[in-house]
Design an enzyme around this catalytic site. Structure first.
Site, PDB file in Angstrom:
ATOM      1  CG  ASP A  25     -69.584  44.917  -9.131  1.00 22.94           C
ATOM      2  OD1 ASP A  25     -69.768  44.127  -8.188  1.00 22.94           O
ATOM      3  OD2 ASP A  25     -69.001  46.003  -8.993  1.00 22.94           O
ATOM      4  CG  ASN A  73     -63.873  38.058  -6.406  1.00 26.03           C
ATOM      5  OD1 ASN A  73     -64.309  37.795  -7.525  1.00 26.03           O
ATOM      6  ND2 ASN A  73     -63.918  39.301  -5.912  1.00 26.03           N
TER       7      ASN A  73
END
Length: 250
Positions: A25, A73
């Site tokens: 991330d 996503n």
């Protein structure tokens, strides 16, 4: 290999984690901080993947699992999603031969039905090419979600046991997407967030969690060593008392 669950059996707790799982991330925020487009962060993140794969292999990690693209996503801007798909293709083109040369096996898990035909063919070819490699297994989770994994495993289990209404973990486990791997010993999330985000929900039941503010493009071999050192200072009890753990170790 035989799948074992940490909720039914006490696994080994090796000094070097046998299986490391990572949520990579912070690519976008890394780029924004440098007044760059988010895509630059994703491109830089590929370099960090290469570094961590090499570092894990050198340290004797047997399984490395990377959360590359979650089922959630797809909600990101279309341009960013398109770029991520292209990056995945480019990474496969450039890195598979290197993985093979270093005796590393590649597996890609997730619902691959949303990938285009070219990408699906590339994934299948990469898995075939590296299938016999034994030094380390690198798993890339693509269009993966922990809830999806459990649901698809349940469906397969029910189909495999028609008419049954009472099931066990042992019956479900072979149908999980990563049934070929032991449960992760160490989970790492970069970028400062402190949540699991639908990643390996079943498998992380007794995994040691490590969160760092370091953005993924800046995650280095030294960062990995910091996470492993933290893991090595944990007492892995798996429901037992400290006295029982000490007795077992003696």
């Amino acid at each position: 290999m035989k799948y074992t669950s940490s909720t039914t059996e006490v696994p080994d707790a090796p000094a070097v984690p046998r299986h490391v799982a990572i949520i990579m991330d912070g690519n976008g925020r890394w780029a924004t901080k440098r007044f760059l487009p988010r895509v630059a962060g994703h491109a830089k993140g590929v370099d960090a993947v290469r570094t961590v794969v090499e570092s894990c292999a050198r340290r004797g990690v047997e399984y490395l699992t990377l959360f590359a693209f979650s089922s959630e996503n797809w909600r990101r801007p279309e341009e960013e999603v398109s770029l991520l798909m292209r990056l995945f293709v480019t990474a496969l083109e450039r890195e598979v031969s290197k993985l093979h040369a270093n005796n590393i096996r590649l597996r890609v898990v997730g619902d691959l039905s949303r990938a285009d035909a070219k990408l699906q063919d590339m994934i299948a070819g990469a898995e075939r090419k590296t299938a016999a490699n034994t030094r380390m297994t690198l798993t890339v989770c693509f269009n993966y979600g922990g809830r999806w994994d459990i649901m698809q495993a349940v469906k397969q289990m029910v189909q495999a046991h028609p008419g049954a209404s009472d099931f066990t973990e042992e019956q479900l486990a072979p149908h999980l997407a990563m049934a070929y791997a032991p449960e992760p010993d160490l989970f790492i999330r970069t970028g400062g967030e402190k949540r699991i985000s639908n990643f390996l929900l079943w498998q992380l039941a007794y995994t040691e969690l490590f969160f760092t503010d370091t953005y993924w493009p800046d995650f280095s071999a030294e960062s990995l060593d910091e996470a492993i050192a933290s893991y090595q200072h944990r007492e892995r009890r798996f429901g037992r008392t400290s006295a029982q753990v000490a007795e077992t170790a003696s």
